[in-house]
Design a protein around this motif. Sequence first.
Motif, mmCIF file in Angstrom:
data_model
loop_
_atom_site.group_PDB
_atom_site.id
_atom_site.type_symbol
_atom_site.label_atom_id
_atom_site.label_comp_id
_atom_site.label_asym_id
_atom_site.label_seq_id
_atom_site.Cartn_x
_atom_site.Cartn_y
_atom_site.Cartn_z
ATOM 1 N N PRO A 69 16.257 33.971 50.443
ATOM 2 C CA PRO A 69 15.125 34.673 51.244
ATOM 3 C C PRO A 69 15.790 35.750 51.956
ATOM 4 O O PRO A 69 16.851 35.620 52.384
ATOM 5 C CB PRO A 69 14.373 33.722 52.092
ATOM 6 C CG PRO A 69 15.388 32.393 52.156
ATOM 7 C CD PRO A 69 16.173 32.421 50.620
ATOM 8 N N ALA A 70 15.175 36.800 52.006
ATOM 9 C CA ALA A 70 15.385 38.035 52.844
ATOM 10 C C ALA A 70 15.424 37.527 54.285
ATOM 11 O O ALA A 70 14.004 37.063 54.549
ATOM 12 C CB ALA A 70 14.656 39.172 52.375
ATOM 13 N N LEU A 71 16.096 38.056 55.178
ATOM 14 C CA LEU A 71 15.964 37.709 56.487
ATOM 15 C C LEU A 71 14.813 38.774 57.126
ATOM 16 O O LEU A 71 14.706 39.770 56.627
ATOM 17 C CB LEU A 71 17.338 37.822 57.336
ATOM 18 C CG LEU A 71 18.281 36.882 57.074
ATOM 19 C CD1 LEU A 71 19.447 37.082 57.867
ATOM 20 C CD2 LEU A 71 17.671 35.568 57.385
ATOM 21 N N PRO A 72 14.226 38.434 58.034
ATOM 22 C CA PRO A 72 13.146 39.635 58.916
ATOM 23 C C PRO A 72 13.998 40.384 59.810
ATOM 24 O O PRO A 72 15.378 40.422 59.634
ATOM 25 C CB PRO A 72 12.424 38.452 59.692
ATOM 26 C CG PRO A 72 13.390 37.265 60.026
ATOM 27 C CD PRO A 72 14.129 37.299 58.990
ATOM 28 N N SER A 73 13.654 41.293 60.331
ATOM 29 C CA SER A 73 14.080 42.282 61.161
ATOM 30 C C SER A 73 15.176 41.626 62.197
ATOM 31 O O SER A 73 14.921 40.258 62.273
ATOM 32 C CB SER A 73 12.969 43.058 62.051
ATOM 33 O OG SER A 73 12.460 42.221 62.854
ATOM 34 N N SER A 74 15.896 42.329 62.781
ATOM 35 C CA SER A 74 16.929 41.560 63.626
ATOM 36 C C SER A 74 16.238 40.858 64.834
ATOM 37 O O SER A 74 16.527 39.816 65.048
ATOM 38 C CB SER A 74 17.614 42.619 64.164
ATOM 39 O OG SER A 74 16.950 44.076 64.841
ATOM 40 N N PRO A 75 15.022 41.426 65.591
ATOM 41 C CA PRO A 75 14.677 40.440 66.547
ATOM 42 C C PRO A 75 14.080 39.262 65.960
ATOM 43 O O PRO A 75 13.999 38.043 66.276
ATOM 44 C CB PRO A 75 13.241 41.418 67.072
ATOM 45 C CG PRO A 75 13.786 42.839 66.849
ATOM 46 C CD PRO A 75 14.472 42.784 65.542
#
Length: 322
Positions: A251-257
């Motif tokens: 799975p792709a990670l979300p935004s850095s926050p």
Amino acid sequence: MPLDELARSWEEIRKGYDDALNDTYDRTVLDCAARLAADPGGESAHVWTIGLLMMAPYLAWAPGDGVVPQARAALEAADGALRDRPCAHGTHPYREHEAEHDEDLAEQLRGLSDESAVWEQNHPREQWLCPRNVAGLARIALDIIEPGSAADVPPRLPVGAQDTIDTLSALLHGYPEPGTDIDEEISCQAGELRSAKPADRPGRLLVVIAVAWYAASDFVRNTSVLDELIAALEETLPHHAAATCAHDRHPALPSSPGTAALGIMLSTSPGRALYERDRAHKAPLEQLLCPVALADLTKASLRALAARRDELLARAENGADR
């Protein structure tokens, strides 16, 4: 002291839990614990149990010497005295008592003590006052003080974790909270990764990957901060570098926050339980934290950080400020 004043004092401690070694807080906790310990199965046990539940974040943070043992002993006594009392209820409010519901406890306590007061809760008063429910609330308080100590209460992030998430979110969105030392906050995450237990390491790695994206940008100009991140990642990589997997994709990670928040959650056992409980439409942990995926992310972060460090060193050699 009237109940309203007690509830206000307990609510003050709940909100200001991070005021370490506060003598006034300590005395208030000890008074509440003593009252519960004096009659842990009595009619007023719910009052003192809810009081300790409200103040549990302070007990998990940094109370004075000897305060936690007395509070824990009182809560354990209440749990032992009440949890096996007979009742005809199919369920109890404590089973649905999430962390965000703590802010309602002061008002609920007043309503429980005044039958003429308007009661608009999801469960009737009699279920709130049921001995088994009071025992459940005692276990929630114990679980806050010592995360993971109670298996039958809703999981919640350890005390302070949400504050860390909020601090990192503001930082990574480019609007640090007032008073945030950016270099120190980033370096702290590197230290947390290096000292993490094996089960917590993947979550801590996600946090460092998130702050590495930020550190590799133009926001960080202190090469020592980059060196700390690089050292932490290099120390962690061997735990994942030789891994293999059979996943078709990761799975792709979300935004850095979002990645930082996810990492903080997954760096604790209660946080992982919370993720699994609410996992609908989320990636399974075995894919999200796959060692192969983590190794690839670590290598990419190392390349970005090294490039940024080389850039800063070259600028320094050339006498450039930017």
